[in-house]
Design a protein around this motif. Structure first.
Motif, short mmCIF file in Angstrom:
data_model
loop_
_atom_site.label_atom_id
_atom_site.label_comp_id
_atom_site.label_asym_id
_atom_site.label_seq_id
_atom_site.Cartn_x
_atom_site.Cartn_y
_atom_site.Cartn_z
N THR A 96 0.83 -1.22 0.00
CA THR A 96 0.00 0.00 0.00
C THR A 96 0.86 1.25 0.00
OG1 THR A 96 -1.70 -1.20 1.23
CG2 THR A 96 -1.86 1.19 1.19
N GLY A 97 1.90 1.26 0.83
CA GLY A 97 2.78 2.43 0.87
C GLY A 97 3.50 2.66 -0.45
N MET A 98 3.93 1.59 -1.10
CA MET A 98 4.61 1.75 -2.38
C MET A 98 3.64 2.25 -3.46
SD MET A 98 7.63 1.20 -1.60
CE MET A 98 8.24 1.46 -3.27
N ILE A 99 2.39 1.79 -3.41
CA ILE A 99 1.40 2.30 -4.36
C ILE A 99 1.21 3.80 -4.17
CG2 ILE A 99 -1.05 2.23 -4.98
CD1 ILE A 99 -1.01 -0.76 -4.41
N GLU A 100 1.10 4.25 -2.92
CA GLU A 100 0.96 5.68 -2.65
C GLU A 100 2.21 6.44 -3.08
OE1 GLU A 100 0.07 6.11 1.44
OE2 GLU A 100 -1.93 5.21 1.30
N THR A 101 3.37 5.82 -2.91
CA THR A 101 4.61 6.48 -3.35
C THR A 101 4.61 6.70 -4.85
OG1 THR A 101 5.81 5.46 -1.51
CG2 THR A 101 7.11 6.32 -3.34
N PHE A 102 4.21 5.69 -5.60
CA PHE A 102 4.17 5.83 -7.05
C PHE A 102 3.12 6.85 -7.49
CE2 PHE A 102 5.88 1.31 -7.07
CZ PHE A 102 7.17 1.73 -7.36
N GLN A 103 2.03 6.95 -6.75
CA GLN A 103 1.04 7.97 -7.06
C GLN A 103 1.59 9.37 -6.84
OE1 GLN A 103 -2.35 6.95 -4.64
NE2 GLN A 103 -3.08 5.38 -6.06
N VAL A 104 2.36 9.54 -5.76
CA VAL A 104 2.98 10.84 -5.50
C VAL A 104 3.99 11.18 -6.59
CG1 VAL A 104 4.47 12.11 -3.91
CG2 VAL A 104 2.59 10.72 -3.02
N ILE A 105 4.78 10.19 -7.00
CA ILE A 105 5.75 10.43 -8.08
C ILE A 105 5.03 10.80 -9.36
CG2 ILE A 105 7.49 9.31 -9.52
CD1 ILE A 105 8.30 7.65 -7.11
N THR A 106 3.90 10.16 -9.66
CA THR A 106 3.14 10.47 -10.86
C THR A 106 2.60 11.89 -10.83
OG1 THR A 106 2.50 8.15 -11.05
CG2 THR A 106 1.22 9.74 -12.31
N GLN A 107 2.17 12.35 -9.66
CA GLN A 107 1.55 13.67 -9.55
C GLN A 107 2.58 14.79 -9.47
OE1 GLN A 107 -1.07 13.44 -6.21
NE2 GLN A 107 -2.53 12.07 -7.23
N TYR A 108 3.62 14.58 -8.65
CA TYR A 108 4.55 15.68 -8.34
C TYR A 108 5.98 15.41 -8.81
CZ TYR A 108 0.71 16.74 -5.17
OH TYR A 108 -0.52 16.99 -4.65
N GLY A 109 6.27 14.22 -9.34
CA GLY A 109 7.64 13.90 -9.70
C GLY A 109 8.42 13.46 -8.48
N ASN A 110 9.69 13.18 -8.70
CA ASN A 110 10.55 12.72 -7.60
C ASN A 110 11.59 13.75 -7.21
OD1 ASN A 110 12.01 12.60 -9.93
ND2 ASN A 110 12.81 10.53 -9.61
N ALA A 111 11.30 15.03 -7.47
CA ALA A 111 12.28 16.07 -7.14
C ALA A 111 12.37 16.31 -5.64
CB ALA A 111 11.93 17.37 -7.86
N ASP A 112 11.24 16.22 -4.94
CA ASP A 112 11.21 16.49 -3.51
C ASP A 112 10.94 15.20 -2.76
OD1 ASP A 112 11.11 17.54 -1.02
OD2 ASP A 112 9.40 18.87 -1.35
N PRO A 113 11.92 14.62 -2.08
CA PRO A 113 11.69 13.35 -1.38
C PRO A 113 10.77 13.50 -0.18
CG PRO A 113 13.91 14.17 -0.94
CD PRO A 113 13.32 15.06 -2.00
N LYS A 114 10.56 14.72 0.33
CA LYS A 114 9.69 14.88 1.48
C LYS A 114 8.25 14.52 1.15
CE LYS A 114 12.41 18.52 3.72
NZ LYS A 114 12.39 19.91 4.24
N LEU A 115 7.85 14.71 -0.11
CA LEU A 115 6.49 14.36 -0.51
C LEU A 115 6.27 12.85 -0.46
CD1 LEU A 115 6.05 16.78 -3.55
CD2 LEU A 115 5.16 17.07 -1.23
N MET A 116 7.34 12.08 -0.68
CA MET A 116 7.22 10.63 -0.68
C MET A 116 7.55 10.01 0.68
SD MET A 116 9.01 9.79 -4.34
CE MET A 116 10.55 10.60 -3.88
#
Length: 443
Positions: free
Chosen positions: A360-380
């Motif tokens: 579940t956490g990894m699915i949410e992580t990929f959703q965050v990457i899809t929405q905001y990218g992986n520039a800011d690790p705090k979002l993930m």
């Protein structure tokens, strides 16, 4: 009469016609004179305008020639100035020699010193020197002797301040948000300390405040006065700031989310169930040991109930006694193994729930990457924390539950084996008694 009238009329008509022609000629001549006069006047006006325009043209031509002359002079002067500037640059380069490289080194050293010392506690009270160093960094020309002396003096003050423990007054902000002046102790270049612990110094706001979390054991200025050893932060506050970012055990648990709470609930239920059943097994184990020592006194315990069946069963049929004892052993076995299957199930479900939280956490992580990218690790960070913490919680819950299950299962097996042995012994004893009675009757 008519003969005289016609000539008269003819004479009058001729006279009238002659007079009209004369008037028409005079009118025509007069109009011609007026037209000639008007044309002469217009010609005169045109000549006057022409003369005026010719004068303006001559003036503009003169100004053009003057401007062209000025442009030629300025162009020549500019070319001459460019030549002189080039020659002076060459002369300056030859005269300065390696001063340009020295200036670069001075600016580099000043910038490095400024970046390092502007946020350190040794810069407290050195506002003038910091500004002078900033001026050296921003300068486009060679530094003056006074600026070089200021830089050297800043180095000396830093070296001197870094080796002393002194008390200084600094602006301090309290927990209520009020600002006051507070006396603190400066530990060289490592930090500020008072009776409550280390203080965080902000050079931008020029104010001190306590860190949210102090190291354990918390140091104080009183320990310095008593010449006691205290822990210092060699990173100039970075490690102390990280203490506030280190989550507590409760915060770690909160990062697990709902799945983490379910796993913890399984752990609590399993531990309570295991402790209750473990207490029951140990209690019966003690009772059975006491019953083994005094078999004649039948007590309220699994072995006592088996002995009671043997004592009060008067049937000579050994097979019937064996079946009754086997039934009692099965009943006691069910009581001994009560809750162990649930404990095993909880131990198996805990890591599976941890894996579910990880997915579940990894699915949410990929959703965050899809929405905001992986520039800011705090979002993930939140999703990754859920993914990792649930796995840890699942393993932490499974290990003690599985360990407890094995211990209780082994204890239940020992008690069941003991009961089975005692039951078989009673059956054998009854069979021997019956065989002995038959032999005596036959005799």
């Amino acid at each position: 009469m008519n003969r005289y009238l016609i000539p008269i009329l003819l004479c009058s008509l001729v006279t009238f016609t002659s007079h009209a022609e004369t008037n028409l000629l005079q009118t025509t001549q007069q109009a011609k004179k007026q037209q000639q006069s008007s044309e002469q006047q217009r010609v005169a006006e045109f000549k006057a305008i022409e003369a005026k325009n010719r004068a303006i043209r001559d003036k503009l031509l003169a100004e053009k020639e003057a401007l062209q002359t000025s442009i030629d002079q300025l162009s020549a002067q500019f070319a001459d100035n460019e030549l002189q500037l080039s020659e002076k640059d060459k002369a300056l380069h030859l005269a300065s020699g390696s001063l340009g490289e020295l200036f670069g080194v001075v600016r580099q050293v000043a910038k490095s010193f400024y970046n390092e010392q502007s946020d350190r506690v040794t810069s407290i009270g050195q506002t003038t020197e910091i500004k002078a160093i900033s001026a050296i960094i921003d300068a486009k020309t060679l530094p003056s002797r006074e600026q070089l002396y200021t830089l050297w003096q800043a180095f000396m003050n830093h070296i001197d301040s870094s080796g002393k423990i002194v008390k200084i007054d600094v602006p301090y902000i309290t927990e209520n948000g009020t600002k006051e002046t507070k006396q603190v102790t400066r530990l060289g270049g490592f930090g500020l300390i008072d009776d409550r612990g280390y203080l965080n110094w902000s050079s931008k706001e020029n104010i001190a405040s306590h860190y949210l979390v102090q190291p354990e054991p918390a140091p104080s200025a009183t320990q310095l006065d008593n010449n006691s050893l205290i822990a210092i932060d060699p990173s100039n506050g970075t490690l102390l700031e990280q203490l506030a970012l280190t989550p507590t055990l409760f915060e770690r648990f909160e990062q697990g989310g709902v799945i983490g709470k379910v796993i913890l609930g399984f752990l609590i239920i399993g531990l309570l169930l295991g402790l209750c059943q473990g207490g029951f097994l140990f209690y019966n184990k003690l009772k059975i040991n006491a019953q083994l020592k005094h078999k004649e006194r039948i007590g309220n315990n699994p072995l006592g109930r088996i002995l009671g069946v043997y004592k009060y069963d008067k049937s000579p049929n050994v097979e019937a006694l064996e079946l009754r004892l086997y039934e009692i052993v099965l009943d006691e076995q069910q009581k001994l193994e009560r809750g162990l299957s649930m404990l095993k199930l909880l131990a198996a479900l805990s890591p599976m729930l941890g894996l579910l939280g990880t997915v579940t956490g990894m699915i949410e992580t990929f959703q965050v990457i899809t929405q905001y990218g992986n520039a800011d690790p705090k979002l993930m960070a939140e999703s990754i924390s859920t993914a990792l913490v649930t796995t840890v919680l699942g393993l932490i819950a499974a290990m003690p539950l599985l360990f407890l299950y094995n211990i209780l299962n082994a204890l239940a097996d020992n008690v069941r084996t003991l009961l089975e042995k005692q039951g078989l012994g009673l059956v054998a004893q009854r069979a021997e008694e019956n065989n002995g009675s038959g032999e005596s009757c036959l005799a």
